[in-house]
Design a protein around this motif. Sequence first.
Motif, PDB file in Angstrom:
ATOM      1  N   ASP A  27       0.893  -1.104   0.055  1.00 32.72           N
ATOM      2  CA  ASP A  27      -0.029   0.042  -0.127  1.00 32.72           C
ATOM      3  C   ASP A  27       0.788   1.460   0.201  1.00 32.72           C
ATOM      4  O   ASP A  27       0.462   2.408   0.145  1.00 32.72           O
ATOM      5  CB  ASP A  27      -1.051  -0.019   1.294  1.00 32.72           C
ATOM      6  CG  ASP A  27      -1.719  -1.303   1.099  1.00 32.72           C
ATOM      7  OD1 ASP A  27      -2.665  -1.187   0.525  1.00 32.72           O
ATOM      8  OD2 ASP A  27      -1.498  -2.035   1.977  1.00 32.72           O
ATOM      9  N   TYR A  60       1.326   9.252   6.503  1.00 31.47           N
ATOM     10  CA  TYR A  60      -0.139   8.809   5.802  1.00 31.47           C
ATOM     11  C   TYR A  60      -0.963   9.939   5.812  1.00 31.47           C
ATOM     12  O   TYR A  60      -1.290  10.456   7.157  1.00 31.47           O
ATOM     13  CB  TYR A  60      -0.419   7.728   6.477  1.00 31.47           C
ATOM     14  CG  TYR A  60      -1.794   7.167   5.891  1.00 31.47           C
ATOM     15  CD1 TYR A  60      -1.559   6.549   4.393  1.00 31.47           C
ATOM     16  CD2 TYR A  60      -3.069   6.962   6.533  1.00 31.47           C
ATOM     17  CE1 TYR A  60      -2.817   6.177   3.814  1.00 31.47           C
ATOM     18  CE2 TYR A  60      -4.126   6.720   5.896  1.00 31.47           C
ATOM     19  CZ  TYR A  60      -4.018   6.276   4.584  1.00 31.47           C
ATOM     20  OH  TYR A  60      -5.355   5.615   3.922  1.00 31.47           O
ATOM     21  N   ASP A  61      -1.415  10.635   4.715  1.00 33.17           N
ATOM     22  CA  ASP A  61      -2.514  11.548   4.784  1.00 33.17           C
ATOM     23  C   ASP A  61      -3.776  11.323   4.768  1.00 33.17           C
ATOM     24  O   ASP A  61      -4.841  12.343   4.611  1.00 33.17           O
ATOM     25  CB  ASP A  61      -2.046  12.797   3.706  1.00 33.17           C
ATOM     26  CG  ASP A  61      -2.250  11.996   2.272  1.00 33.17           C
ATOM     27  OD1 ASP A  61      -2.830  10.858   2.334  1.00 33.17           O
ATOM     28  OD2 ASP A  61      -1.936  12.790   1.458  1.00 33.17           O
ATOM     29  N   GLY A  62      -4.156  10.186   4.897  1.00 33.88           N
ATOM     30  CA  GLY A  62      -5.453   9.634   4.817  1.00 33.88           C
ATOM     31  C   GLY A  62      -5.822   8.952   3.432  1.00 33.88           C
ATOM     32  O   GLY A  62      -6.704   8.177   3.470  1.00 33.88           O
ATOM     33  N   LYS A  63      -4.849   9.301   2.615  1.00 38.51           N
ATOM     34  CA  LYS A  63      -4.933   8.434   1.240  1.00 38.51           C
ATOM     35  C   LYS A  63      -3.818   7.736   0.737  1.00 38.51           C
ATOM     36  O   LYS A  63      -3.726   6.704   0.373  1.00 38.51           O
ATOM     37  CB  LYS A  63      -5.604   9.591   0.141  1.00 38.51           C
ATOM     38  CG  LYS A  63      -6.803  10.152   0.664  1.00 38.51           C
ATOM     39  CD  LYS A  63      -7.117  11.161  -0.581  1.00 38.51           C
ATOM     40  CE  LYS A  63      -8.403  11.955  -0.219  1.00 38.51           C
ATOM     41  NZ  LYS A  63      -8.833  12.860  -1.267  1.00 38.51           N
ATOM     42  N   THR A  64      -2.826   8.554   0.957  1.00 36.77           N
ATOM     43  CA  THR A  64      -1.301   7.826   0.404  1.00 36.77           C
ATOM     44  C   THR A  64      -0.112   8.025   1.177  1.00 36.77           C
ATOM     45  O   THR A  64      -0.446   8.901   2.231  1.00 36.77           O
ATOM     46  CB  THR A  64      -1.092   8.712  -0.996  1.00 36.77           C
ATOM     47  OG1 THR A  64      -0.853   9.984  -0.670  1.00 36.77           O
ATOM     48  CG2 THR A  64      -2.162   8.382  -2.146  1.00 36.77           C
TER      49      THR A  64
END
Length: 342
Positions: free
Chosen positions: A120, A149-153
């Motif tokens: 991921d 991790y910014d919540g998406k990537t």
Amino acid sequence: MKKYTQFYLLFLLLVLCTISHAQDKADLAANNGEKVIAPIVPNNITRTLKQDSNGNIWIAAFDGVFRYDGNSFTNITSEVSSARFFSVLEDRKGNFWLSSVGSGVYYYDGESFRNFTTKDGLASDVVGAIYEDKTGNIWFGTEGGVSRYDGKTFRNFTTKDGLPHNAVATIMEDKTGQFWIGTKAGICLYDGKSFTIFRNEDNMPFYNVRAIIEDKKGKIWLGGEEGLWRYEGRASGSFGNALTKLSNNFVASVYEDKKGNIWTSSQETIDRKWLLSRYDEKSLAAIKPNVTEIPSEREGNKGMLFGILEVDEGSIWLGALDGVYRYDGKTITDFKGKNTEK
């Protein structure tokens, strides 16, 4: 002969049932109506302890992630993963992040789990540190660098970006917004654009850094292979002039309690014994603050200590080589064998 055999078997079955029933009654009577069950407690290496917003204590251990509600422990990962867990974090939304040694990171929203790995975008599946910054990003210290991790990537940082080493043990954002990153080969500061190596008074980097915290007064505490240090300067310019070394012991963890005392788990350089140490808040400004040392050696155990947590009622909880212990100000005790079920 056949009738005798049948009679004997019937008699034996009756005796066994009677003994079993009597034993059940004895067990209940001996425990005032409570049935003793096998204790569900951490029994392996316990690295991190945190108290959540509801007062529950979360424990990351090599035999699972446990939640203690004040009465009993629950292994919340027992049916999810057999991974060796290292750290736990409750984010600002009330969700939990669980890091492991070899299985990446697990995200738990209270109902279901999601596993993040290198597939991921995580830098490594060996993850030791978890940190949430002021903007809500989640940072992970891994064996392959830092992952944000910014919540998406995921955005990864490695030695190619300026880290002194890719094995990252601790991450902390100070009051100025700069990130302190402790690695196997030194400490670096990240201002959002570039990395700066943090050096001691001899212009040398710190090796094998395990813990970095900022206390209520803005002082930075550093712990690791080179002992315990206090930094009172700015996160830029000449570092060495503002550094004070307080201990030569190998420091595994540094923690500030509600009163401002500084606690450490450390190993003596000469005797190799492990200690729980408390540096008195009123004397912290001194070159040699007052320190109380509590030996952690126990029969059959090396006394190795890791994480430290002060819980709401005031006791100090400790992660150790063989589970969880509690220090009440006088003695260090464990939780093994104390669970009961009505």
